[in-house]
Design a protein around this motif. Structure first.
Motif, mmCIF file in Angstrom:
data_model
loop_
_atom_site.group_PDB
_atom_site.id
_atom_site.type_symbol
_atom_site.label_atom_id
_atom_site.label_comp_id
_atom_site.label_asym_id
_atom_site.label_seq_id
_atom_site.Cartn_x
_atom_site.Cartn_y
_atom_site.Cartn_z
ATOM 1 N N GLU A 140 17.672 73.621 29.534
ATOM 2 C CA GLU A 140 16.233 73.870 29.427
ATOM 3 C C GLU A 140 15.522 72.620 28.921
ATOM 4 N N GLY A 141 14.432 72.287 29.577
ATOM 5 C CA GLY A 141 13.634 71.141 29.171
ATOM 6 C C GLY A 141 14.077 69.820 29.779
ATOM 7 N N LEU A 142 15.200 69.807 30.486
ATOM 8 C CA LEU A 142 15.655 68.575 31.133
ATOM 9 C C LEU A 142 15.119 68.525 32.558
ATOM 10 N N SER A 143 14.710 67.355 32.992
ATOM 11 C CA SER A 143 14.152 67.163 34.326
ATOM 12 C C SER A 143 15.241 67.173 35.389
ATOM 13 N N ALA A 144 14.819 67.419 36.620
ATOM 14 C CA ALA A 144 15.739 67.320 37.744
ATOM 15 C C ALA A 144 16.278 65.893 37.816
ATOM 16 N N GLY A 145 17.545 65.759 38.177
ATOM 17 C CA GLY A 145 18.140 64.434 38.311
ATOM 18 C C GLY A 145 19.631 64.459 38.070
ATOM 19 N N HIS A 146 20.204 63.269 38.028
ATOM 20 C CA HIS A 146 21.643 63.099 37.825
ATOM 21 C C HIS A 146 21.934 62.832 36.351
ATOM 22 N N TYR A 147 22.991 63.456 35.847
ATOM 23 C CA TYR A 147 23.377 63.354 34.443
ATOM 24 C C TYR A 147 24.888 63.204 34.337
ATOM 25 N N ILE A 148 25.327 62.829 33.156
ATOM 26 C CA ILE A 148 26.764 62.750 32.846
ATOM 27 C C ILE A 148 27.015 63.575 31.598
ATOM 28 N N ILE A 149 28.043 64.425 31.662
ATOM 29 C CA ILE A 149 28.450 65.156 30.466
ATOM 30 C C ILE A 149 29.736 64.524 29.947
ATOM 31 N N VAL A 150 29.778 64.336 28.637
ATOM 32 C CA VAL A 150 30.966 63.835 27.962
ATOM 33 C C VAL A 150 31.402 64.892 26.958
ATOM 34 N N VAL A 151 32.659 65.280 27.031
ATOM 35 C CA VAL A 151 33.238 66.195 26.057
ATOM 36 C C VAL A 151 34.102 65.346 25.135
ATOM 37 N N GLU A 152 33.716 65.274 23.861
ATOM 38 C CA GLU A 152 34.467 64.520 22.850
ATOM 39 C C GLU A 152 35.233 65.515 21.990
ATOM 40 N N MET A 153 36.537 65.431 22.032
ATOM 41 C CA MET A 153 37.388 66.315 21.252
ATOM 42 C C MET A 153 37.570 65.737 19.852
ATOM 43 N N GLU A 154 37.882 66.606 18.891
ATOM 44 C CA GLU A 154 38.128 66.131 17.523
ATOM 45 C C GLU A 154 39.356 65.226 17.440
ATOM 46 N N ASN A 155 40.271 65.341 18.413
ATOM 47 C CA ASN A 155 41.469 64.491 18.417
ATOM 48 C C ASN A 155 41.241 63.188 19.180
ATOM 49 N N ASN A 156 39.966 62.856 19.462
ATOM 50 C CA ASN A 156 39.532 61.625 20.128
ATOM 51 C C ASN A 156 39.762 61.592 21.634
ATOM 52 N N GLU A 157 40.184 62.698 22.250
ATOM 53 C CA GLU A 157 40.218 62.753 23.708
ATOM 54 C C GLU A 157 38.783 62.841 24.212
ATOM 55 N N HIS A 158 38.513 62.230 25.380
ATOM 56 C CA HIS A 158 37.194 62.275 25.997
ATOM 57 C C HIS A 158 37.345 62.698 27.454
ATOM 58 N N PHE A 159 36.444 63.553 27.887
ATOM 59 C CA PHE A 159 36.392 63.984 29.275
ATOM 60 C C PHE A 159 34.989 63.719 29.772
ATOM 61 N N THR A 160 34.861 63.197 30.991
ATOM 62 C CA THR A 160 33.561 62.794 31.529
ATOM 63 C C THR A 160 33.413 63.289 32.959
ATOM 64 N N LYS A 161 32.213 63.767 33.278
ATOM 65 C CA LYS A 161 31.951 64.185 34.651
ATOM 66 C C LYS A 161 30.450 64.138 34.905
ATOM 67 N N GLY A 162 30.073 63.769 36.129
ATOM 68 C CA GLY A 162 28.679 63.752 36.521
ATOM 69 C C GLY A 162 28.255 65.096 37.093
ATOM 70 N N PHE A 163 26.966 65.388 36.969
ATOM 71 C CA PHE A 163 26.413 66.599 37.561
ATOM 72 C C PHE A 163 24.940 66.373 37.852
ATOM 73 N N GLU A 164 24.344 67.317 38.562
ATOM 74 C CA GLU A 164 22.945 67.214 38.946
ATOM 75 C C GLU A 164 22.191 68.459 38.486
ATOM 76 N N ILE A 165 20.961 68.240 38.035
ATOM 77 C CA ILE A 165 20.053 69.338 37.716
ATOM 78 C C ILE A 165 19.009 69.392 38.830
ATOM 79 N N VAL A 166 18.787 70.612 39.336
ATOM 80 C CA VAL A 166 17.736 70.832 40.328
ATOM 81 C C VAL A 166 16.738 71.836 39.756
ATOM 82 N N LYS A 167 15.509 71.712 40.101
ATOM 83 C CA LYS A 167 14.471 72.640 39.620
ATOM 84 C C LYS A 167 13.756 73.266 40.787
#
Length: 91
Positions: free
Chosen positions: A64-91
């Motif tokens: 909510e409140g984010l504009s349409a466009g391309h974004y990247i989500i990063v999941v940072e784990m407490e054990n320092n693992e990182h996961f990254t993936k791109g996604f798109e928001i459409v309105k």
């Protein structure tokens, strides 16, 4: 960490729906009950949303409140693992 190792970690991250409208569901395979942070960056690399998460194995974040466009989500784990993936928001 090698590029192959990074790719295998990122393959464990599932996000849906993609493209998204209001909410993004996040699943990190094999990480049920693990704590971490969800970070969303816009196309310019600016952090636009973050959420502390008590279970990154199955989580959701509001778009909510984010504009349409391309974004990247990063999941940072407490054990320092990182996961990254791109996604798109459409309105």
């Amino acid at each position: 960490m090698s590029k192959q190792d990074e790719k295998e970690l990122d393959n464990q991250l599932r996000i849906y729906p993609n493209p998204a409208i209001d909410d993004l569901n996040i699943q990190v395979q094999g990480r049920n009950g693990a704590r971490g942070h969800l970070l969303i960056f816009n196309n310019g690399g600016i952090l636009v949303r973050q959420k502390r998460c008590s279970d990154v194995g199955q989580a959701m974040i509001s778009l909510e409140g984010l504009s349409a466009g391309h974004y990247i989500i990063v999941v940072e784990m407490e054990n320092n693992e990182h996961f990254t993936k791109g996604f798109e928001i459409v309105k």
